[in-house]
Design a protein around this motif. Structure first.
Motif, PDB file in Angstrom:
ATOM      1  N   UNK A 160     112.913  50.314  89.125  1.00 25.86           N
ATOM      2  CA  UNK A 160     112.342  49.498  90.428  1.00 25.86           C
ATOM      3  C   UNK A 160     112.372  48.304  90.168  1.00 25.86           C
ATOM      4  N   UNK A 161     111.949  47.886  88.926  1.00 22.97           N
ATOM      5  CA  UNK A 161     112.238  46.648  88.295  1.00 22.97           C
ATOM      6  C   UNK A 161     113.332  45.618  88.269  1.00 22.97           C
ATOM      7  N   UNK A 162     114.277  46.388  88.449  1.00 22.27           N
ATOM      8  CA  UNK A 162     115.539  46.059  88.403  1.00 22.27           C
ATOM      9  C   UNK A 162     115.675  45.409  89.349  1.00 22.27           C
ATOM     10  N   UNK A 163     115.859  46.422  90.353  1.00 19.89           N
ATOM     11  CA  UNK A 163     116.606  46.180  91.978  1.00 19.89           C
ATOM     12  C   UNK A 163     115.701  44.964  92.435  1.00 19.89           C
ATOM     13  N   UNK A 164     113.835  45.227  92.141  1.00 22.66           N
ATOM     14  CA  UNK A 164     113.503  44.283  92.614  1.00 22.66           C
ATOM     15  C   UNK A 164     113.697  42.394  92.211  1.00 22.66           C
ATOM     16  N   UNK A 165     113.744  43.002  90.736  1.00 21.35           N
ATOM     17  CA  UNK A 165     114.484  41.726  89.967  1.00 21.35           C
ATOM     18  C   UNK A 165     115.538  41.137  91.387  1.00 21.35           C
ATOM     19  N   UNK A 166     116.375  41.754  91.342  1.00 21.38           N
ATOM     20  CA  UNK A 166     117.948  41.922  92.008  1.00 21.38           C
ATOM     21  C   UNK A 166     117.419  41.100  93.156  1.00 21.38           C
ATOM     22  N   UNK A 167     116.340  41.401  94.173  1.00 20.38           N
ATOM     23  CA  UNK A 167     115.711  41.165  95.675  1.00 20.38           C
ATOM     24  C   UNK A 167     115.067  40.160  95.244  1.00 20.38           C
ATOM     25  N   UNK A 422     107.830  39.754  86.572  1.00 18.50           N
ATOM     26  CA  UNK A 422     109.214  39.056  87.208  1.00 18.50           C
ATOM     27  C   UNK A 422     108.879  37.637  87.355  1.00 18.50           C
ATOM     28  N   UNK A 423     107.657  37.438  87.482  1.00 13.02           N
ATOM     29  CA  UNK A 423     107.208  36.352  86.835  1.00 13.02           C
ATOM     30  C   UNK A 423     107.516  35.244  86.210  1.00 13.02           C
ATOM     31  N   UNK A 424     107.898  36.384  85.087  1.00 10.53           N
ATOM     32  CA  UNK A 424     108.394  35.672  83.781  1.00 10.53           C
ATOM     33  C   UNK A 424     111.060  35.490  83.686  1.00 10.53           C
ATOM     34  N   UNK A 425     110.824  36.398  84.923  1.00 10.65           N
ATOM     35  CA  UNK A 425     112.115  35.913  84.424  1.00 10.65           C
ATOM     36  C   UNK A 425     112.330  34.870  85.906  1.00 10.65           C
ATOM     37  N   UNK A 426     111.423  34.948  86.839  1.00  9.68           N
ATOM     38  CA  UNK A 426     111.631  34.079  87.444  1.00  9.68           C
ATOM     39  C   UNK A 426     111.361  32.679  87.217  1.00  9.68           C
ATOM     40  N   UNK A 427     110.777  32.166  86.630  1.00  8.39           N
ATOM     41  CA  UNK A 427     110.422  31.112  85.937  1.00  8.39           C
ATOM     42  C   UNK A 427     111.655  30.438  84.717  1.00  8.39           C
ATOM     43  N   UNK A 428     113.035  31.412  84.127  1.00  4.25           N
ATOM     44  CA  UNK A 428     113.840  30.973  83.957  1.00  4.25           C
ATOM     45  C   UNK A 428     114.732  29.904  84.682  1.00  4.25           C
ATOM     46  N   UNK A 429     115.528  28.961  83.897  1.00  7.69           N
ATOM     47  CA  UNK A 429     116.484  28.070  84.746  1.00  7.69           C
ATOM     48  C   UNK A 429     117.266  28.772  85.398  1.00  7.69           C
ATOM     49  N   UNK A 430     118.006  28.238  86.286  1.00  9.94           N
ATOM     50  CA  UNK A 430     119.792  28.708  86.449  1.00  9.94           C
ATOM     51  C   UNK A 430     120.581  28.482  85.763  1.00  9.94           C
ATOM     52  N   UNK A 431     120.406  28.092  85.119  1.00  2.59           N
ATOM     53  CA  UNK A 431     121.530  27.935  84.023  1.00  2.59           C
ATOM     54  C   UNK A 431     122.009  29.067  83.475  1.00  2.59           C
ATOM     55  N   UNK A 432     123.019  29.401  82.455  1.00  2.00           N
ATOM     56  CA  UNK A 432     123.334  30.804  81.990  1.00  2.00           C
ATOM     57  C   UNK A 432     122.401  30.623  81.068  1.00  2.00           C
TER      58      UNK A 432
END
Length: 455
Positions: A160-167, A422-432
Motif C-alpha cells: 500500500x505504501x508503494x501504491x500510494x507513492x506511485x499515486x 512518503x515525505x522523504x520520497x517526495x523531497x527527492x529531486x526529479x533527477x535520476x
C-alpha cells in the motif's frame, strides 16, 4: 536530430526500465517482507517484552471464544509459553513457570494472572489466526505460526505504501527503496516478527496514505471511510494515521476553496462543502463510533474488574499534553530496548538510517515545498499529526477508559512511519541519481536488518 534524441532514451538503462515496470517493485517488497519473517521468526526463542504474553493468550483463545473478557485470566498456553521461552531482554531464561503446576499459580504472573488484552477487538487476532491456521495444520507451532503472519501484515503495508507513492508521482525506484527502508526498520522487526497488535500499524499507515491519495483524486470515498474504521478497530493507536490522512484531505480542500474564494465566509463554507472534507468527517465519526461500540460490547461482556496494573497516572492536563506533543516525530521509528547491546551494528544501521530519513523527510518537505501544493499538504498534515497524535490518543483513552499511559510509548506512533517516509520520497529531486541513492539505501538497510540478532 532524431537519432540523437532517441539514443538517450535507449541509454536510460535496462535496470531503470526494468524497475519501472508495474509489477517489479511490489514483487520485491512482498518477497522482502516474507524474508523478514522467514529469517527472524525461527530465531525468536523468547517472548517479546512488548505485551506478547497477553497477545499470545488472545491469539490462542480467539478461535474458541472470539474475545478476551475484562477480568479474564490468561490461559495455560500463554503462561507456559512465557515460562518456557523466557521474556526477551528482561527475563530471557526459562523458569519454573514452564511446569504445569506453576503455570496454574496466578501469583507468579503479571497482574496476578489477569489479561490486559481485553481492551482490543478480536479483529487482529481473528485475521491472524485464520491466516496462521494452514501453518498450524502443517505442523508449525501455534506461536511461530502467528508470528509468521506478521510478515503478511508487513507485505500488505509495503504494498500500500508503494501504491500510494506511485499515486503521488514518486519514481518506482525511489518507491521501492522507501518500501525496503520500512521493511528493514526497527518497528517492522519488533512488531512484525512477533505476535503483536503493533503488526497492524505500518499497514494502517500505508493503507490510509493510499486511500487518502485516491480520495484526493476524487475516488474511493467509501473505502476511505471503511478503512478509517477498520484500522482503528485493529488498534485504537492507529488513529494517528487516520488523523494524518484526514488533515491532508482537509488541507487540500481548504487550499482549493481559498484559491476560488469570493469572500472569507465563502471560503470556509466551500471548504466544508468539499467532498474530501465531508468524507473526512464521516471517516472520523466512523472510527470513533467503532471504538464506542466496542467499548460498549467489552463492558457488557465483562466478567470482572480491570486488572490493577499498579500504575497511577496524573489527571490529563495542559502540562501532560505539552510534554507529549511531538513524541511520535522522533520516536515512532525506534524499536524496543538497548539496540547497541541487543541488536548491535545492524540495529544501529536501521535505527539511524530510518530515523534520519523519516525526520528529515517530514521537516525537509515542510520547509522546501511550495504552499498550496499536494506535497506541501502532505508535509503539513504529517508534521501536525506527529505533534498532536500522542496527546490526542491520551485524551481519547482518558475519556473512554478513565486512564492513559503517561507518557505513551513512542511505538504508538508507528502508523505515522509510512507518512514520514512518503515525505522523504517526495523531497527527492526529479533527477535520476537521488532516486537511485534512495533505492540503494533502502536495499542496504533491508539487508542489514536480516542480520539483526534474534532472541
Amino acid at each position: 536530430m532524431e537519432p540523437e534524441t532517441a539514443a538517450p532514451a535507449e541509454r536510460r538503462g535496462f535496470a531503470a526500465r526494468l524497475l519501472s515496470r508495474a509489477s517489479i517493485g511490489p514483487v520485491i517488497l512482498i518477497i522482502a517482507s516474507l524474508l523478514m519473517g522467514i529469517v527472524h521468526v525461527p530465531g525468536h526463542k523468547g517472548v517479546s517484552p512488548v505485551d506478547e504474553y497477553v497477545y499470545i493468550d488472545y491469539f490462542a483463545k480467539v478461535s474458541s471464544q472470539l474475545v478476551v473478557h475484562r477480568g479474564e485470566e490468561t490461559g495455560i498456553t500463554a503462561r507456559q509459553e512465557l515460562g518456557c521461552r523466557g521474556l526477551r531482554l528482561l527475563q530471557p531464561s526459562p523458569d519454573a513457570r514452564c511446569e504445569l503446576k506453576n503455570a496454574k499459580n496466578d501469583s507468579l504472573f503479571p497482574f496476578d494472572g489477569a489479561s490486559s488484552a481485553y481492551i482490543y477487538t478480536p479483529l487482529y487476532f481473528g485475521i491472524t489466526r485464520i491466516l496462521a491456521q494452514p501453518l498450524i495444520w502443517a505442523g508449525v507451532g501455534l506461536v511461530d505460526a502467528g508470528r509468521f503472519v506478521g510478515a503478511i501484515w508487513l507485505a500488505a503495508a509495503a504494498l500500500f505504501l508503494y501504491l500510494a507513492l506511485r499515486r503521488l508521482k514518486v519514481h518506482p525506484v525511489a518507491a521501492t527503496g522507501i518500501g525496503l527502508l520500512m521493511i528493514g526498520s526497527l518497528p517492522a522487526y519488533w512488531s512484525n516478527t512477533y505476535i503483536s497488535t503493533d503488526a497492524t500499524a505500518l499497514f494502517a499507515g500505508g493503507l490510509m496514505l493510499y486511500l487518502a491519495a485516491r480520495v484526493d483524486e476524487g475516488r474511493g470515498r467509501l473505502w476511505f471511510i471503511l478503512g478509517a474504521a477498520f484500522v482503528t478497530l485493529l488498534k485504537v493507536q492507529n488513529l494517528a494515521a487516520v488523523a494524518a490522512a484526514i488533515l491532508f484531505l482537509v488541507l487540500r480542500a481548504a487550499v482549493l476553496a481559498y484559491r476560488t474564494r469570493g469572500s472569507r465566509a465563502g471560503w470556509v463554507g466551500r471548504t466544508f462543502a468539499d467532498r474530501r472534507v465531508i468524507t473526512s468527517i464521516i471517516a472520523l465519526a466512523a472510527a470513533f463510533a467503532g471504538q464506542l461500540v466496542w467499548l460498549a460490547i467489552s463492558s457488557a461482556i465483562a466478567i470482572g474488574p480491570a486488572p490493577d496494573m499498579g500504575v497511577k497516572v496524573r489527571p490529563l492536563g495542559l502540562t501532560q499534553i505539552i510534554l507529549q506533543s511531538g513524541l511520535f516525530l522522533d520516536g515512532a521509528t525506534k524499536g524496543v530496548g538497548d539496540i547497541t547491546t541487543f541488536l548491535r551494528g545492524p540495529g544501529l544501521i536501521s535505527n539511524y538510517a530510518v530515523s534520519f530519513i523519516a525526520v528529515a523527510g517530514a521537516i525537509g518537505l515542510l520547509m522546501a515545498s511550495r504552499w498550496g501544493t499536494r506535497r506541501n499538504a502532505l508535509a503539513v498534515a504529517t508534521f501536525v499529526a506527529a505533534v498532536v497524535s500522542a496527546p490526542l490518543l491520551s485524551a481519547v483513552t482518558y475519556v473512554t477508559l478513565g486512564t492513559y499511559v503517561d507518557p505513551p510509548p513512542a511505538r504508538y506512533g508507528i502508523s505515522m512511519v509510512p507518512f514520514f517516509l512518503a515525505c522523504a520520497a517526495l523531497l527527492l529531486a526529479k533527477r535520476p541519481w537521488p532516486r537511485w541513492i534512495m533505492g540503494g539505501v533502502g536495499a542496504f538497510v533491508f539487508i542489514a536488518s536480516l542480520f539483526m540478532p534474534q532472541g
